[in-house]
Design an enzyme around this catalytic site. Structure first.
Site, PDB file in Angstrom:
ATOM      1  N   GLY A  32      -3.678  11.163   6.615  1.00 52.25           N
ATOM      2  CA  GLY A  32      -2.562  12.091   6.648  1.00 52.25           C
ATOM      3  C   GLY A  32      -1.375  11.611   7.445  1.00 52.25           C
ATOM      4  N   PHE A  33      -1.626  10.817   8.489  1.00 51.94           N
ATOM      5  CA  PHE A  33      -0.539  10.371   9.356  1.00 51.94           C
ATOM      6  C   PHE A  33      -0.786   8.938   9.817  1.00 51.94           C
ATOM      7  CE2 PHE A  33      -0.828  14.973   9.790  1.00 51.94           C
ATOM      8  CZ  PHE A  33       0.488  15.354   9.566  1.00 51.94           C
ATOM      9  N   SER A  34       0.290   8.195  10.013  1.00 50.80           N
ATOM     10  CA  SER A  34       0.169   6.839  10.532  1.00 50.80           C
ATOM     11  C   SER A  34       0.132   6.864  12.051  1.00 50.80           C
ATOM     12  CB  SER A  34       1.345   5.986  10.046  1.00 50.80           C
ATOM     13  OG  SER A  34       2.565   6.513  10.543  1.00 50.80           O
ATOM     14  N   GLY A  35      -0.248   5.733  12.636  1.00 49.70           N
ATOM     15  CA  GLY A  35      -0.214   5.595  14.082  1.00 49.70           C
ATOM     16  C   GLY A  35      -1.422   6.127  14.821  1.00 49.70           C
ATOM     17  N   ASP A  81       0.816   5.245   0.101  1.00 51.72           N
ATOM     18  CA  ASP A  81       0.020   6.439   0.382  1.00 51.72           C
ATOM     19  C   ASP A  81       0.658   7.665  -0.261  1.00 51.72           C
ATOM     20  OD1 ASP A  81      -2.149   5.516   2.136  1.00 51.72           O
ATOM     21  OD2 ASP A  81      -0.523   4.975   3.508  1.00 51.72           O
ATOM     22  N   ASP A 106      -8.522   0.933   6.167  1.00 55.79           N
ATOM     23  CA  ASP A 106      -7.228   1.581   6.395  1.00 55.79           C
ATOM     24  C   ASP A 106      -7.351   2.564   7.553  1.00 55.79           C
ATOM     25  OD1 ASP A 106      -4.805   2.895   6.295  1.00 55.79           O
ATOM     26  OD2 ASP A 106      -5.025   3.618   4.243  1.00 55.79           O
ATOM     27  N   GLY A 155      -5.693   2.669  11.895  1.00 49.52           N
ATOM     28  CA  GLY A 155      -5.818   2.189  13.258  1.00 49.52           C
ATOM     29  C   GLY A 155      -5.945   0.687  13.391  1.00 49.52           C
ATOM     30  N   HIS A 175       0.855  -1.193   0.000  1.00 50.17           N
ATOM     31  CA  HIS A 175       0.000   0.000   0.000  1.00 50.17           C
ATOM     32  C   HIS A 175       0.889   1.240   0.000  1.00 50.17           C
ATOM     33  CE1 HIS A 175      -3.868   2.021   0.725  1.00 50.17           C
ATOM     34  NE2 HIS A 175      -3.181   2.861   1.496  1.00 50.17           N
TER      35      HIS A 175
END
Length: 218
Positions: free
Chosen positions: A144-147, A37, A177, A179, A35
């Site tokens: 916009g952001f991971s985690g 992004d 996609d 969490g 994947h």
């Protein structure tokens, strides 16, 4: 977890200075897709990968590239990512007024088409395009952001999409996609997800540990 699914780790959580090694790591730990992004700093408050990055990575793995365009003008990027080797191109319904036109443009280039929606967008916004797409990507965090932690009520959209697919005879896959971790993965699968995108939990090892335990029957 008895239900099978496609695992698509997100390179957003990889070491950007060693993406080639990240691909080797993905292959060794059960990934079926990659994947990617793509963020423009406008549709979402971050900048990530462009088509030249995909072009460099394409020869490093046999895995399909699932390219998620989190950008304000997706039509401007389609040709570049097709040429770079994308297998799936997913754009946001919120970013494209002429969604049918873009879907047919992508399909006409021999690439599978996905459509995505952010947590605040209802499934009803996709009703006119669902017959024409290969993938529906349900964002369970604000992109916009991971985690980030999953917005759990977004999983109701997955269940609704499963019901619509069954009742209307559609064939799209449903991807989740945002969490995804050891706690939320079973929830996403129970809702009906076919594809699981995971970044932080995959690369940290916590999700892999759960998958290995499940496959061993422990």
């Amino acid at each position: 977890m008895e239900r099978s699914f496609t695992l698509a780790p997100s390179l957003l959580s990889a070491d950007f200075s060693a993406l080639d090694r990240a691909l080797v790591y993905l292959e060794a730990h059960g990934a079926q897709w990659v994947h990617l992004d793509v963020m423009d700093g406008h549709f979402v408050p971050n900048l990530t990968f462009g088509a030249p990055v995909l072009r460099c990575l394409r020869s490093k793995t046999h895995l399909p590239f699932d390219v998620h365009l989190m950008v304000s003008r997706p039509a401007d990027l389609i040709e570049d990512f097709v040429q770079a080797g994308a297998d799936f191109l997913t754009f946001h319904i919120e970013a494209e007024v002429h969604a049918h036109r873009l879907i047919h443009a992508i399909r006409g280039r021999g690439v599978k088409v996905g459509i995505s929606l952010v947590p605040s967008t209802p499934v009803a916004a996709l009703s006119e395009v669902l017959p024409f797409v290969d993938l529906v990507l349900v964002m369970t965090v604000n992109p916009g952001f991971s985690g980030q932690q999953m917005i759990a009520h977004c999983l109701s959209k997955v269940s609704a999409l499963v019901q619509m697919r069954t009742e209307r005879g559609y064939s799209y896959m449903i991807s989740v996609d945002g969490g995804i971790d050891c706690r939320t993965l079973p929830q996403a699968l129970d809702a009906g997800a076919d594809v699981i995108v995971s970044g932080s939990a995959f690369f940290s090892g916590t999700l892999r540990s759960l998958l290995c335990k499940d496959s061993s029957g422990a």
